[in-house]
Design an enzyme around this catalytic site. Structure first.
Site, mmCIF file in Angstrom:
data_model
loop_
_atom_site.group_PDB
_atom_site.id
_atom_site.type_symbol
_atom_site.label_atom_id
_atom_site.label_comp_id
_atom_site.label_asym_id
_atom_site.label_seq_id
_atom_site.Cartn_x
_atom_site.Cartn_y
_atom_site.Cartn_z
ATOM 1 N N PHE A 137 37.175 -23.655 31.261
ATOM 2 C CA PHE A 137 37.507 -22.284 30.893
ATOM 3 C C PHE A 137 38.380 -22.322 29.646
ATOM 4 O O PHE A 137 39.421 -22.965 29.627
ATOM 5 C CB PHE A 137 38.250 -21.547 32.016
ATOM 6 C CG PHE A 137 38.499 -20.100 31.663
ATOM 7 C CD1 PHE A 137 37.508 -19.142 31.842
ATOM 8 C CD2 PHE A 137 39.711 -19.707 31.105
ATOM 9 C CE1 PHE A 137 37.730 -17.816 31.483
ATOM 10 C CE2 PHE A 137 39.932 -18.384 30.741
ATOM 11 C CZ PHE A 137 38.947 -17.431 30.927
ATOM 12 N N ASP A 222 42.899 -28.622 25.641
ATOM 13 C CA ASP A 222 43.293 -27.253 25.979
ATOM 14 C C ASP A 222 44.320 -27.337 27.105
ATOM 15 O O ASP A 222 43.973 -27.482 28.270
ATOM 16 C CB ASP A 222 42.061 -26.445 26.400
ATOM 17 C CG ASP A 222 42.411 -24.996 26.731
ATOM 18 O OD1 ASP A 222 43.620 -24.685 26.842
ATOM 19 O OD2 ASP A 222 41.490 -24.184 26.895
ATOM 20 N N LYS A 251 49.799 -19.414 28.162
ATOM 21 C CA LYS A 251 50.335 -19.172 29.513
ATOM 22 C C LYS A 251 51.854 -19.380 29.652
ATOM 23 O O LYS A 251 52.609 -18.461 29.406
ATOM 24 C CB LYS A 251 49.548 -19.978 30.541
ATOM 25 C CG LYS A 251 48.106 -19.471 30.639
ATOM 26 C CD LYS A 251 47.458 -19.745 31.977
ATOM 27 C CE LYS A 251 46.228 -18.904 32.201
ATOM 28 N NZ LYS A 251 44.982 -19.466 31.673
HETATM 29 C C1 LIG Z 1 43.903 -19.034 30.772
HETATM 30 C C2 LIG Z 1 43.255 -20.037 29.947
HETATM 31 C C3 LIG Z 1 42.706 -19.721 28.691
HETATM 32 C C4 LIG Z 1 42.669 -18.318 28.153
HETATM 33 O O1 LIG Z 1 43.936 -17.765 27.975
HETATM 34 P P1 LIG Z 1 44.076 -16.178 27.702
HETATM 35 O O2 LIG Z 1 45.540 -16.017 27.373
HETATM 36 O O3 LIG Z 1 43.681 -15.487 28.965
HETATM 37 O O4 LIG Z 1 43.191 -15.841 26.581
HETATM 38 C C5 LIG Z 1 42.153 -20.750 27.948
HETATM 39 N N1 LIG Z 1 42.144 -22.009 28.392
HETATM 40 C C6 LIG Z 1 42.665 -22.355 29.587
HETATM 41 C C7 LIG Z 1 42.646 -23.792 30.019
HETATM 42 C C8 LIG Z 1 43.215 -21.383 30.413
HETATM 43 O O5 LIG Z 1 43.699 -21.727 31.615
#
Ligand SMILES: *Cc1c(COP(=O)(O)O)cnc(C)c1O
Length: 397
Positions: A137, A222, A251
């Site tokens: 994700f 990420d 986050k």
């Molecule tokens: C939550 C998340 C995203 C997206 O972050 P948003 O602030 O919702 O755009 C991208 N990569 C990872 C691994 C995430 O957990």
């Protein structure tokens, strides 16, 4: 009162979320209260955002002070809190430079643009493809959504962007086979979060790093969910004894305030020049002040990171016992630090609802994986309360 409010909420907001019918109003530490004054123990923490707990005094005071001084000036000028936050991130990571934005998806977009630009300038013109993992994700904007290895999230939004390939996570052979002369980067989460808290084999990332080095490919990590202490280290890559070339954060970075970042080594970061990338709000004084308070508190005496590792193990072991006692309901316990998943033999939704009814907030990903991402300040007593509640619920299944 509450029912009427929820009706209005459904009337005026686009229906993009399956919200629990609760109106949250106040939070302190691990606790949140709804409009009716009902108390909840929060093991979601705004989806791994409130790493220091709700309304941590250091973060709140930093925001108050900054709000009185200056909220926004744009990146046409130098911004002191932005520089201070960048320095903290650089001094505590592999990176030499930071770029700030406002969310995770935006950080991923920045990382993808940076990787492509660097590849065009320093590798070869045809190098533009990015390999990511199934079950990953990376966010909801177009490049991030294309990178995300989940067809159900992409359906209806085609055409997606060209230049992305997906391989199974934690499968180094699949990754080797997918690499070709057009590959410019591999982008992975250290632990797949939304994909069901998937932890790779211990040597997976070492092999990924070797593959990248031998083929002149960038490694983008990420760490939007795994970063900022979530796994017991400031960044999850520290567990694997490797360094990425580019890393995304969001986050937990602002301790509850919206902020994202792209970090990179100098050689790569220099592919961004004035005019190549930007963001009006990125790195604004308010968000950066919250970020500074958050990272300074995380690093202050190491207590919080230590607590995260120690309590994470305590939590993990309790869940393992639970798995033994409920072997027909629980398939697997996995995670690192305070990012833990409990895979069930049944849909997790009803368990999440039953927990809410008993005053505990948890979350479910991938249909049947209960996910726990509490604030890093959680203590044994609170873990025990969750375990007792889960036990009680599972007994009635
Ligand atoms: C939550 C998340 C995203 C997206 O972050 P948003 O602030 O919702 O755009 C991208 N990569 C990872 C691994 C995430 O957990």
């Amino acid at each position: 009162m509450d029912r009427k409010f929820i009706e209005e909420s459904n009337k005026y907001l686009m229906n993009t979320y399956n919200r629990a019918p609760i109106n949250m109003r106040k939070g302190r530490g691990l606790k949140v209260w709804d409009a009716g004054g009902r108390e909840y123990l929060d093991f979601v923490a705004g989806i791994a955002v409130n790493c220091l707990g709700h309304c941590h005094p250091k973060v709140v005071i930093a925001i108050q002070k900054q709000a009185q001084r200056l909220l926004h000036v744009s990146n046409l000028y130098h911004i002191e809190p932005q520089t201070v936050l960048a320095k903290h991130l650089v001094e505590n990571s592999f990176a030499d430079k930071a770029f700030f934005c406002n969310s995770g998806a935006e950080a991923v977009e920045g990382a993808i643009k940076l990787a492509r630009k660097y590849a065009k300038e320093h590798m070869a013109p045809e190098k533009h493809e990015i390999i990511t993992a199934y079950g990953s994700f990376h966010g909801r904007t177009f490049a991030a959504l294309t990178a995300t290895g989940q067809e159900n999230l992409q359906k209806g939004f085609e055409p997606l962007l060209p230049g992305f390939r997906h391989v199974p996570f934690n499968d180094i052979e699949a990754l080797r086979k997918a690499v070709n002369e057009r590959t410019c980067a591999i982008m992975l989460e250290p632990i797949q979060g939304e994909g069901g808290v998937k932890v790779p084999a211990e040597d997976y990332f070492k092999k990924v790093r070797e593959l990248c080095d031998s083929h002149n490919i960038l490694l983008i990590l990420d760490e939007i969910q795994t970063g900022m202490g979530r796994t017991g280290k400031l960044f999850a890559y520290e567990h694997f004894d490797i360094k990425p070339d580019i890393m995304t954060l969001a986050k937990g970075l602002g301790g509850g305030i919206a902020i994202g970042a792209v970090l990179a080594r100098d050689a790569i970061a220099s592919s961004f020049q004035p005019g190549t990338h930007g963001s009006t709000f990125g790195g604004n004084p308010l968000a950066c002040a919250a970020g500074i308070a958050t990272i300074e508190t995380l690093l202050e005496d190491g207590f919080i990171l230590e607590n995260c590792s120690r309590i994470g193990k305590y939590f993990f072991n309790k869940l393992r016992v639970l798995k033994k006692d409920f072997s027909s309901s629980i398939i697997d316990v996995r995670g690192l630090g305070l990012m833990i998943g409990l895979e069930l033999t049944m849909p997790g939704g009803p368990i999440v609802e039953a927990c809410v009814k008993r005053g505990i907030l948890i979350n479910c990903t991938s249909g049947s994986v209960l996910r726990f991402t509490p604030p890093l300040i959680v203590v044994e007593k609170e873990i025990d309360q969750l375990i007792d509640t889960l036990e009680d619920i599972l007994e009635r299944q």
